[in-house]
Scaffold this motif. Structure first.
Motif, PDB file in Angstrom:
ATOM      1  N   THR A   8      34.680 -27.463  17.568  1.00  0.00           N
ATOM      2  CA  THR A   8      35.289 -28.660  17.006  1.00  0.00           C
ATOM      3  C   THR A   8      35.464 -29.756  18.052  1.00  0.00           C
ATOM      4  N   ILE A  65      32.447 -21.839  12.874  1.00  0.00           N
ATOM      5  CA  ILE A  65      32.980 -22.851  11.967  1.00  0.00           C
ATOM      6  C   ILE A  65      33.147 -24.137  12.755  1.00  0.00           C
ATOM      7  N   THR A  66      32.568 -25.203  12.230  1.00  0.00           N
ATOM      8  CA  THR A  66      32.639 -26.488  12.893  1.00  0.00           C
ATOM      9  C   THR A  66      33.351 -27.491  11.995  1.00  0.00           C
ATOM     10  N   ASP A  67      33.721 -28.614  12.560  1.00  0.00           N
ATOM     11  CA  ASP A  67      34.512 -29.558  11.782  1.00  0.00           C
ATOM     12  C   ASP A  67      33.666 -30.494  10.920  1.00  0.00           C
ATOM     13  N   LYS A  69      29.732 -31.625   9.760  1.00  0.00           N
ATOM     14  CA  LYS A  69      28.278 -31.461   9.801  1.00  0.00           C
ATOM     15  C   LYS A  69      27.657 -32.748  10.353  1.00  0.00           C
ATOM     16  N   PRO A  73      29.645 -31.090  17.961  1.00  0.00           N
ATOM     17  CA  PRO A  73      29.885 -29.637  17.984  1.00  0.00           C
ATOM     18  C   PRO A  73      28.956 -28.882  17.030  1.00  0.00           C
ATOM     19  N   SER A  74      28.768 -29.409  15.848  1.00  0.00           N
ATOM     20  CA  SER A  74      27.890 -28.778  14.866  1.00  0.00           C
ATOM     21  C   SER A  74      26.445 -28.786  15.336  1.00  0.00           C
ATOM     22  N   ASN A  75      25.991 -29.915  15.804  1.00  0.00           N
ATOM     23  CA  ASN A  75      24.602 -30.036  16.254  1.00  0.00           C
ATOM     24  C   ASN A  75      24.295 -29.118  17.429  1.00  0.00           C
ATOM     25  N   CYS A  77      25.470 -26.166  17.975  1.00  0.00           N
ATOM     26  CA  CYS A  77      25.423 -24.737  17.650  1.00  0.00           C
ATOM     27  C   CYS A  77      24.451 -24.423  16.518  1.00  0.00           C
ATOM     28  N   ASN A  78      23.891 -25.430  15.878  1.00  0.00           N
ATOM     29  CA  ASN A  78      22.948 -25.169  14.784  1.00  0.00           C
ATOM     30  C   ASN A  78      21.752 -24.341  15.226  1.00  0.00           C
ATOM     31  N   VAL A  88      26.645 -20.422  10.501  1.00  0.00           N
ATOM     32  CA  VAL A  88      27.376 -21.642  10.829  1.00  0.00           C
ATOM     33  C   VAL A  88      27.769 -22.347   9.536  1.00  0.00           C
ATOM     34  N   ALA A  90      30.336 -25.763   8.106  1.00  0.00           N
ATOM     35  CA  ALA A  90      31.040 -26.976   8.540  1.00  0.00           C
ATOM     36  C   ALA A  90      32.156 -27.311   7.566  1.00  0.00           C
TER      37      ALA A  90
END
Length: 134
Positions: A8, A65-67, A69, A73-75, A77-78, A88, A90
């Motif tokens: 996050t 779990i990311t905050d 999409k 942070p999401s990008n 760990c994708n 994963v 979001a």
């Protein structure tokens, strides 16, 4: 037991860890957060995530779990997603997270579905206005 990693924007992950400790009256095992700061190097974030996933996975997989999409942070760990081993999702919320933790002794697929259900059911309008005619 499925490991859980929060990816996050800072300081959200640590706040969720504190909230979970409050609800469950203590720390939760195999549960970590990486709080991404502004201007943090994406290669460093990716390396931190990869290391955390290896630490958290004892054979049952890891739910990341990311905050948001599309956010950093999401990008970061994708590319670590691996069906059946690392999933994963979001849009973190406390209902999502509590549900994931509650069901984490089940399979990774079930934990993902329970987390998503917790998020959907946890977002409700709280309306206590007096209704005319009732």
């Amino acid at each position: 037991m499925v490991g859980i990693l929060l990816m996050t924007h800072a300081p959200l992950g640590q706040a969720f860890i504190a909230a979970v400790a409050h609800v469950f009256r203590g720390p939760t095992e195999r549960f970590e957060a990486i709080d991404v700061t502004a201007d943090q190097d994406t290669n460093e974030i990716h390396a931190l995530a990869k290391s955390a996933i290896q630490r958290l996975d004892e054979g049952d997989g890891v739910l990341v779990i990311t905050d948001i999409k599309g956010g950093t942070p999401s990008n970061c760990c994708n590319t670590l997603a691996e069906a059946g081993r690392v999933e994963v999702i979001a849009g973190i919320s406390l209902p999502m997270l509590l549900r994931a933790i509650t069901y984490r002794r089940d399979t990774l697929d079930v934990v993902v579905e329970m987390a998503l259900t917790g998020a959907q059911n946890g977002a409700v309008r709280v309306d206590n206005r007096i209704r005319v005619g009732t």
